[in-house]
Design an enzyme around this catalytic site. Structure first.
Site, PDB file in Angstrom:
ATOM      1  CG  HIS A   6     -35.435  -9.035 -13.797  1.00 60.29           C
ATOM      2  ND1 HIS A   6     -34.363  -8.330 -14.316  1.00 60.29           N
ATOM      3  CD2 HIS A   6     -35.076 -10.340 -13.861  1.00 60.29           C
ATOM      4  CE1 HIS A   6     -33.416  -9.174 -14.673  1.00 60.29           C
ATOM      5  NE2 HIS A   6     -33.828 -10.400 -14.412  1.00 60.29           N
ATOM      6  N   PRO A   7     -37.270  -6.099 -10.970  1.00 60.79           N
ATOM      7  CG  PRO A   7     -35.971  -4.170 -10.680  1.00 60.79           C
ATOM      8  CD  PRO A   7     -35.865  -5.646 -10.999  1.00 60.79           C
ATOM      9  CB  SER A  22     -31.824  -2.834 -10.589  1.00 56.68           C
ATOM     10  OG  SER A  22     -31.928  -4.186 -10.987  1.00 56.68           O
ATOM     11  CD  GLN A  23     -31.021   3.917  -8.026  1.00 56.42           C
ATOM     12  OE1 GLN A  23     -31.990   3.353  -7.516  1.00 56.42           O
ATOM     13  NE2 GLN A  23     -31.074   5.160  -8.492  1.00 56.42           N
ATOM     14  CD  GLU A  37     -28.393  -3.237 -14.823  1.00 56.87           C
ATOM     15  OE1 GLU A  37     -27.443  -4.039 -14.842  1.00 56.87           O
ATOM     16  OE2 GLU A  37     -29.554  -3.566 -14.499  1.00 56.87           O
ATOM     17  CD  GLN A  38     -35.303   0.660 -12.950  1.00 58.06           C
ATOM     18  OE1 GLN A  38     -36.085   1.614 -12.903  1.00 58.06           O
ATOM     19  NE2 GLN A  38     -35.589  -0.509 -12.412  1.00 58.06           N
ATOM     20  CG  PHE A  62     -41.280  -4.723 -20.071  1.00 59.81           C
ATOM     21  CD1 PHE A  62     -41.478  -5.356 -21.286  1.00 59.81           C
ATOM     22  CD2 PHE A  62     -40.433  -3.628 -20.012  1.00 59.81           C
ATOM     23  CE1 PHE A  62     -40.831  -4.915 -22.440  1.00 59.81           C
ATOM     24  CE2 PHE A  62     -39.794  -3.165 -21.154  1.00 59.81           C
ATOM     25  CZ  PHE A  62     -40.000  -3.823 -22.372  1.00 59.81           C
ATOM     26  CB  ILE A 119     -36.170  -4.185 -21.691  1.00 57.62           C
ATOM     27  CG1 ILE A 119     -35.520  -3.876 -23.042  1.00 57.62           C
ATOM     28  CG2 ILE A 119     -36.241  -2.934 -20.818  1.00 57.62           C
ATOM     29  CD1 ILE A 119     -36.340  -2.930 -23.917  1.00 57.62           C
TER      30      ILE A 119
END
Length: 247
Positions: free
Chosen positions: A139-140, A156-157, A159-160, A191, A193
């Site tokens: 995970h990044p 991920s893009q 989601e962030q 981390f 989440i």
């Protein structure tokens, strides 16, 4: 033009041989999501038409299992996928861990979406501590180097971005970077989440709080977050009936 309800939506990366064509079409659209469609009565004929609309990047990069009545198709569609097709579709529901999807594929047939999801969870649960930590290390960092470089996975893009991590001030980014570094220094994995279930404030709060956990506590919490992410990514692939699936 054929009405969208009479089309099956299939993003071309689902077919490996069409990756180059897809990239060209995406570029031509200047980043606007494109969906490539084929009508049910044409079967496997790849005479694709293009449909543009306000769809999320997650929806664009996945394959939605719709039938001509606009309802969810049976799990037969998933169970009939070849190994390569299954990896193309489900390979990143666990971030950058397509080998997990490969292992899950061998457990076919899946009687339901819940059963499919449970197989992902069971595989992760079967791993030793080192394997679980390896998943977390895929995970990044949140609002980290990959985000700044534009090298995040598409999931991920999105989601962030949804969590507000793509519009941080310099001060907020610096604070998160310091917390991420302290966390990784203690636990030796980033981390993790479920960003879509949080916003910038809650993520910062959770990071500040969880850093006080023991390594064992944090491993358990982090894997639970991985499963939340998996759950939501599966819902992005198989919908809308899957929205009733609970963790």
């Amino acid at each position: 033009a054929t009405h969208p309800q009479n089309l099956n939506f299939l993003h071309l990366p689902f077919l490996a041989q069409n990756r180059e064509r897809t990239a060209t079409m995406e570029s031509a659209a200047s980043g606007t999501p494109l969906f490539f469609c084929f009508s049910r009565d044409r079967g496997s004929d790849l005479g694709f038409s293009i449909s543009q609309g306000k769809h999320s990047p997650l929806a664009f990069f996945h394959f939605s299992l719709w039938n001509s009545g606009g309802t969810i198709m049976e799990m037969q569609a998933v169970n009939s996928m070849s190994y390569e097709q299954f990896i193309d579709v489900f390979g990143n529901v666990i971030e950058k861990c397509p080998l997990i999807a490969a292992a899950v594929w061998t457990k076919r047939p899946f009687p339901s979406v819940s059963a499919l999801e449970q197989n992902f969870a069971d595989f992760i649960d079967s791993l030793p501590r080192s394997g679980k930590e390896g998943i977390l290390r895929c995970h990044p960092d949140l609002a980290g180097r990959d985000l700044l470089r534009g090298t995040l996975s598409l999931e991920s893009q999105a989601e962030q971005n949804q969590a507000g991590l793509t519009t941080l001030t310099a001060g907020q980014r610096s604070q998160l970077s310091e917390l991420n570094a302290a966390y990784k220094n203690k636990f030796h994995f980033p981390f993790v989440i479920c960003a879509r279930m949080n916003d910038r404030e809650s993520i910062t709060h959770q990071l500040s709080s969880r850093i006080r956990n023991s390594p064992e506590q944090e491993l358990q919490i982090s894997i639970k977050e991985v499963l939340k992410i998996c759950h939501l990514r599966l819902l992005d692939i198989i919908r809308p009936a899957a929205r009733s699936t609970k963790l």
